[in-house]
Design a protein around this motif. Structure first.
Motif, PDB file in Angstrom:
ATOM      1  N   SER A 297       0.834  -1.199   0.000  1.00  0.00           N
ATOM      2  CA  SER A 297       0.000   0.000   0.000  1.00  0.00           C
ATOM      3  C   SER A 297       0.871   1.253   0.000  1.00  0.00           C
ATOM      4  N   ALA A 298       0.434   2.264  -0.735  1.00  0.00           N
ATOM      5  CA  ALA A 298       1.165   3.532  -0.725  1.00  0.00           C
ATOM      6  C   ALA A 298       1.179   4.154   0.670  1.00  0.00           C
ATOM      7  N   GLY A 299       0.213   3.753   1.498  1.00  0.00           N
ATOM      8  CA  GLY A 299       0.175   4.262   2.865  1.00  0.00           C
ATOM      9  C   GLY A 299       1.338   3.806   3.715  1.00  0.00           C
ATOM     10  N   SER A 300       2.101   2.818   3.245  1.00  0.00           N
ATOM     11  CA  SER A 300       3.247   2.322   4.011  1.00  0.00           C
ATOM     12  C   SER A 300       4.438   3.264   3.957  1.00  0.00           C
ATOM     13  N   TYR A 301       4.481   4.157   2.963  1.00  0.00           N
ATOM     14  CA  TYR A 301       5.668   4.981   2.756  1.00  0.00           C
ATOM     15  C   TYR A 301       5.632   6.237   3.627  1.00  0.00           C
ATOM     16  N   PRO A 302       6.687   6.507   4.396  1.00  0.00           N
ATOM     17  CA  PRO A 302       6.736   7.765   5.158  1.00  0.00           C
ATOM     18  C   PRO A 302       6.663   9.005   4.268  1.00  0.00           C
ATOM     19  N   ASP A 303       7.169   8.930   3.043  1.00  0.00           N
ATOM     20  CA  ASP A 303       7.159  10.097   2.155  1.00  0.00           C
ATOM     21  C   ASP A 303       6.007  10.047   1.146  1.00  0.00           C
ATOM     22  N   LYS A 304       4.922   9.363   1.515  1.00  0.00           N
ATOM     23  CA  LYS A 304       3.832   9.150   0.545  1.00  0.00           C
ATOM     24  C   LYS A 304       3.237  10.447   0.020  1.00  0.00           C
ATOM     25  N   GLU A 305       3.124  11.479   0.851  1.00  0.00           N
ATOM     26  CA  GLU A 305       2.517  12.734   0.396  1.00  0.00           C
ATOM     27  C   GLU A 305       3.468  13.566  -0.466  1.00  0.00           C
ATOM     28  N   PRO A 306       4.658  13.915   0.022  1.00  0.00           N
ATOM     29  CA  PRO A 306       5.536  14.749  -0.821  1.00  0.00           C
ATOM     30  C   PRO A 306       5.990  14.064  -2.104  1.00  0.00           C
ATOM     31  N   ALA A 307       6.118  12.727  -2.088  1.00  0.00           N
ATOM     32  CA  ALA A 307       6.596  12.018  -3.275  1.00  0.00           C
ATOM     33  C   ALA A 307       5.456  11.478  -4.130  1.00  0.00           C
ATOM     34  N   ALA A 308       4.205  11.724  -3.711  1.00  0.00           N
ATOM     35  CA  ALA A 308       3.027  11.243  -4.453  1.00  0.00           C
ATOM     36  C   ALA A 308       3.146   9.746  -4.761  1.00  0.00           C
ATOM     37  N   ARG A 309       3.414   8.956  -3.730  1.00  0.00           N
ATOM     38  CA  ARG A 309       3.599   7.510  -3.904  1.00  0.00           C
ATOM     39  C   ARG A 309       2.291   6.826  -4.302  1.00  0.00           C
ATOM     40  N   VAL A 310       2.405   5.722  -5.001  1.00  0.00           N
ATOM     41  CA  VAL A 310       1.251   4.923  -5.412  1.00  0.00           C
ATOM     42  C   VAL A 310       1.486   3.476  -4.972  1.00  0.00           C
ATOM     43  N   PRO A 311       0.414   2.657  -4.907  1.00  0.00           N
ATOM     44  CA  PRO A 311       0.594   1.255  -4.500  1.00  0.00           C
ATOM     45  C   PRO A 311       1.405   0.472  -5.532  1.00  0.00           C
ATOM     46  N   THR A 312       1.938  -0.650  -5.076  1.00  0.00           N
ATOM     47  CA  THR A 312       2.696  -1.531  -5.973  1.00  0.00           C
ATOM     48  C   THR A 312       2.602  -2.953  -5.444  1.00  0.00           C
ATOM     49  N   TRP A 313       3.393  -3.826  -6.021  1.00  0.00           N
ATOM     50  CA  TRP A 313       3.443  -5.234  -5.622  1.00  0.00           C
ATOM     51  C   TRP A 313       4.909  -5.618  -5.540  1.00  0.00           C
ATOM     52  N   ASN A 314       5.332  -6.169  -4.421  1.00  0.00           N
ATOM     53  CA  ASN A 314       6.697  -6.672  -4.282  1.00  0.00           C
ATOM     54  C   ASN A 314       6.695  -8.184  -4.469  1.00  0.00           C
ATOM     55  N   TYR A 315       7.757  -8.712  -5.111  1.00  0.00           N
ATOM     56  CA  TYR A 315       7.761 -10.141  -5.407  1.00  0.00           C
ATOM     57  C   TYR A 315       9.154 -10.589  -5.827  1.00  0.00           C
ATOM     58  N   ALA A 316       9.306 -11.912  -5.870  1.00  0.00           N
ATOM     59  CA  ALA A 316      10.513 -12.532  -6.419  1.00  0.00           C
ATOM     60  C   ALA A 316      10.077 -13.612  -7.392  1.00  0.00           C
ATOM     61  N   THR A 317      10.777 -13.710  -8.510  1.00  0.00           N
ATOM     62  CA  THR A 317      10.455 -14.727  -9.506  1.00  0.00           C
ATOM     63  C   THR A 317      11.705 -15.041 -10.326  1.00  0.00           C
ATOM     64  N   ALA A 318      11.667 -16.159 -11.034  1.00  0.00           N
ATOM     65  CA  ALA A 318      12.762 -16.527 -11.928  1.00  0.00           C
ATOM     66  C   ALA A 318      12.183 -17.055 -13.222  1.00  0.00           C
ATOM     67  N   HIS A 319      12.751 -16.642 -14.343  1.00  0.00           N
ATOM     68  CA  HIS A 319      12.392 -17.149 -15.663  1.00  0.00           C
ATOM     69  C   HIS A 319      13.618 -17.868 -16.221  1.00  0.00           C
ATOM     70  N   LEU A 320      13.457 -19.140 -16.529  1.00  0.00           N
ATOM     71  CA  LEU A 320      14.549 -19.955 -17.048  1.00  0.00           C
ATOM     72  C   LEU A 320      14.222 -20.359 -18.478  1.00  0.00           C
ATOM     73  N   HIS A 321      15.112 -20.024 -19.400  1.00  0.00           N
ATOM     74  CA  HIS A 321      14.936 -20.348 -20.813  1.00  0.00           C
ATOM     75  C   HIS A 321      15.889 -21.474 -21.171  1.00  0.00           C
ATOM     76  N   GLY A 322      15.369 -22.512 -21.836  1.00  0.00           N
ATOM     77  CA  GLY A 322      16.254 -23.610 -22.183  1.00  0.00           C
ATOM     78  C   GLY A 322      15.573 -24.672 -23.013  1.00  0.00           C
ATOM     79  N   SER A 323      16.135 -25.867 -22.963  1.00  0.00           N
ATOM     80  CA  SER A 323      15.690 -26.955 -23.824  1.00  0.00           C
ATOM     81  C   SER A 323      15.207 -28.143 -23.003  1.00  0.00           C
ATOM     82  N   LEU A 324      14.192 -28.819 -23.551  1.00  0.00           N
ATOM     83  CA  LEU A 324      13.612 -29.998 -22.931  1.00  0.00           C
ATOM     84  C   LEU A 324      14.106 -31.261 -23.624  1.00  0.00           C
TER      85      LEU A 324
END
Length: 206
Positions: free
Chosen positions: A83-110
């Motif tokens: 939530s943008a409400g989590s940021y201490p600087d949400k008002e002066p920096a005009a923060r918006v919500p986002t999504w945090n995550y981790a992922t991996a994409h592996l390209h190769g052969s079967l």
């Protein structure tokens, strides 16, 4: 995968941990017409240095078992709404919500196979690994005729990645005060995903 520089990772031990936490991957291939096709599959993962091997199987009727060799394998790490409400600087920096995550994409052969002994070995290792992870005690008996006959219903694969993309989007593009506030907010939520993301954020700071 779109990966801004701030979120790019190249430490393969982080891939090791992602697969260890969630070995249920998405495998994407293309059919003869070039249309993408995806399957969700449990896998076994092994890495030695930069060499990675991922093993699994399809149900024989799955059309993906007959597609071309090139594939994209997606490892799903934890994710959480921020939530943008989590940021201490949400008002002066005009923060918006986002999504945090981790992922991996592996390209190769079967590499596909349907040899009975190789499939029996694969199913034995898969079941032993996942039974141990979940506290189960069931065991595949490769000599039991009823089990052995069921191997005719599957096709095994070995996947060797040629390129690995790791993306850990953990608020690295924010000042330290924001990162700390987001991690604390996620830690307080009664959600496994949120707490796992918070743990990754704390580890990133250490």
């Amino acid at each position: 995968m779109y990966t801004p520089r701030a979120f790019a990772e190249n430490d393969l031990t982080r891939l090791d941990r992602l697969v260890a936490e969630d070995p249920f991957v998405t495998l994407v291939t293309s059919d003869a017409q070039g249309a993408p096709f995806a399957s969700q599959l449990p896998v076994l993962y092994r890495r030695s240095g930069d060499d990675i091997l991922i093993e699994g199987h399809w149900a024989r009727p799955n059309p993906q078992a007959g597609h071309g060799a090139h594939a994209l394998l997606i490892v799903h790490g934890p994710h959480a709404y921020v939530s943008a409400g989590s940021y201490p600087d949400k008002e002066p920096a005009a923060r918006v919500p986002t999504w945090n995550y981790a992922t991996a994409h592996l390209h190769g052969s079967l590499e596909r196979y349907d040899d009975g002994d190789a499939l029996a070995d694969l199913v034995l290792r898969l079941s032993d690994h996942h039974e141990a992870r979940t506290g189960g005690d069931w065991r595949f008996d490769p000599q039991e005729p009823r089990f052995r006959s069921q191997l005719r219903g599957i096709v095994g694969f070995r996947f060797v990645p040629e390129r690995v993309e790791l993306k850990f989007k953990l608020s690295q593009n924010h000042p330290a005060e924001n990162r700390n506030a987001v991690a604390a907010t996620l830690e307080a939520r009664d959600e496994d995903g949120a707490q796992a993301v918070a743990a990754l954020m704390r580890a990133n700071e250490s």
